[in-house]
Design a protein around this motif. Structure first.
Motif, PDB file in Angstrom:
ATOM      1  N   ALA A 183     -72.239   7.182  19.783  1.00 37.23           N
ATOM      2  CA  ALA A 183     -71.349   8.247  19.309  1.00 37.23           C
ATOM      3  C   ALA A 183     -71.326   8.298  17.787  1.00 37.23           C
ATOM      4  O   ALA A 183     -71.344   9.382  17.185  1.00 37.23           O
ATOM      5  N   VAL A 184     -71.288   7.121  17.156  1.00 38.21           N
ATOM      6  CA  VAL A 184     -71.301   7.077  15.690  1.00 38.21           C
ATOM      7  C   VAL A 184     -72.617   7.617  15.155  1.00 38.21           C
ATOM      8  O   VAL A 184     -72.647   8.364  14.166  1.00 38.21           O
ATOM      9  N   ALA A 185     -73.724   7.273  15.810  1.00 30.58           N
ATOM     10  CA  ALA A 185     -75.026   7.796  15.391  1.00 30.58           C
ATOM     11  C   ALA A 185     -75.048   9.322  15.450  1.00 30.58           C
ATOM     12  O   ALA A 185     -75.620   9.985  14.569  1.00 30.58           O
ATOM     13  N   ARG A 186     -74.428   9.875  16.465  1.00 31.92           N
ATOM     14  CA  ARG A 186     -74.412  11.336  16.623  1.00 31.92           C
ATOM     15  C   ARG A 186     -73.461  11.993  15.627  1.00 31.92           C
ATOM     16  O   ARG A 186     -73.765  13.040  15.061  1.00 31.92           O
ATOM     17  N   ARG A 187     -72.308  11.363  15.392  1.00 29.71           N
ATOM     18  CA  ARG A 187     -71.292  11.953  14.524  1.00 29.71           C
ATOM     19  C   ARG A 187     -71.624  11.779  13.048  1.00 29.71           C
ATOM     20  O   ARG A 187     -71.297  12.639  12.237  1.00 29.71           O
ATOM     21  N   TRP A 188     -72.259  10.660  12.702  1.00 23.51           N
ATOM     22  CA  TRP A 188     -72.574  10.371  11.295  1.00 23.51           C
ATOM     23  C   TRP A 188     -74.094  10.323  11.108  1.00 23.51           C
ATOM     24  O   TRP A 188     -74.698   9.247  11.098  1.00 23.51           O
ATOM     25  N   PRO A 189     -74.748  11.452  10.945  1.00 25.42           N
ATOM     26  CA  PRO A 189     -76.206  11.455  10.845  1.00 25.42           C
ATOM     27  C   PRO A 189     -76.753  10.729   9.620  1.00 25.42           C
ATOM     28  O   PRO A 189     -77.923  10.353   9.593  1.00 25.42           O
ATOM     29  N   GLY A 190     -75.916  10.498   8.619  1.00 24.05           N
ATOM     30  CA  GLY A 190     -76.365   9.780   7.434  1.00 24.05           C
ATOM     31  C   GLY A 190     -76.283   8.272   7.547  1.00 24.05           C
ATOM     32  O   GLY A 190     -76.629   7.550   6.605  1.00 24.05           O
ATOM     33  N   VAL A 191     -75.822   7.778   8.700  1.00 25.52           N
ATOM     34  CA  VAL A 191     -75.664   6.340   8.931  1.00 25.52           C
ATOM     35  C   VAL A 191     -76.590   5.916  10.068  1.00 25.52           C
ATOM     36  O   VAL A 191     -76.705   6.621  11.070  1.00 25.52           O
ATOM     37  N   VAL A 192     -77.242   4.771   9.916  1.00 25.08           N
ATOM     38  CA  VAL A 192     -78.054   4.220  11.003  1.00 25.08           C
ATOM     39  C   VAL A 192     -77.153   3.326  11.848  1.00 25.08           C
ATOM     40  O   VAL A 192     -76.712   2.266  11.413  1.00 25.08           O
TER      41      VAL A 192
END
Length: 244
Positions: A152-161
């Motif tokens: 979910a974090v990967a999808r919500r924050w595209p600038g974060v791996v």
């Protein structure tokens, strides 16, 4: 060199990763449940590691851990390593704390969440989850939830791996001395994901085991399940995960 925060790093895989990363020249922030447990990383502190303390089964103390990290400075990476196997604290430590720390710590470039092969036995059912911990949830369920959180974090924050890692069944205090997997491999993938310039390590949303990307439980990849989980975690903590 990177600044890396590792939860649950007074012993086990977290401590092993901290020692390796510190030896490679990174600035490492270790974490222990309470100050007395920092004796287990005294050698790391003597070599320059920094420390924060707080019980991740307690919402207020988890908030204070985030504040301590932010006072040190924005980390380049966070390894959400802390975990418990049984008892009423499973949800709080394995799922709620990683969510809350993700939401409150100044956004890093890389995030790693410790999953488990046992997440495949987890139930993708949120309706009857007792988030207060009065009714214990299974370890498998908690690891399914945190694997979905990573996605979910990967999808919500595209600038974060953002990645989830199955470290294997390794001989730590949790895994037991007779665990069959290689202890070094149990923390190698986390270290690689937070420091490597390898193009593969820079691909967000992966579920990893020993530096191999695998397919996780289908629910972990389901945006609807991810969004429902985030909504529950926001309700429980009173803290929303920022949009991109």
């Amino acid at each position: 060199m990177s600044r890396i925060f590792i939860t649950g790093s007074a012993d086990g895989l977290g401590r092993a990763a901290a020692a390796t990363l510190l030896g490679e020249g990174h600035q490492v922030i270790v974490h222990a449940r309470e100050p007395g447990r920092l004796h287990g990383v005294r050698d790391l502190l003597d070599r320059g590691a920094l420390a924060v303390t707080g019980d991740l089964s307690d919402l207020q103390q988890t908030r204070e851990v985030a504040e301590q990290v932010n006072r040190i400075g924005r980390p380049d990476a966070v390894i959400h390593n802390a975990g418990v196997f049984t008892g009423p604290q499973v949800l709080a430590v394995n799922v709620i704390a990683p969510y809350l720390l993700t939401a409150l710590i100044a956004r890093p470039a890389r995030l790693v969440y410790l999953s488990s092969g046992m997440h495949f036995d987890g139930r993708a059912a949120l309706e009857k989850v007792d988030w207060r911990g009065h009714t214990a949830v299974s370890y498998s369920d908690s690891k399914l939830f945190v694997t979905a959180l990573a996605a979910a974090v990967a999808r919500r924050w595209p600038g974060v791996v953002s990645s989830a890692v199955d470290p294997g069944w390794v001989p730590t205090k949790m895994g037991g001395e007779n665990a069959p997997d290689d202890l070094r491999l149990g923390h190698l993938t986390q270290e690689w994901l937070v420091t490597s310039a390898d193009a593969q390590a820079g691909v967000s949303g992966g579920y990893w085991h020993h530096q191999r990307r695998l397919e996780p439980h289908a629910a972990a990849r389901d945006p609807a399940f991810q969004d429902a989980l985030l909504a529950e975690l926001e309700r429980v903590t009173g803290v929303a995960l920022a949009m991109s």
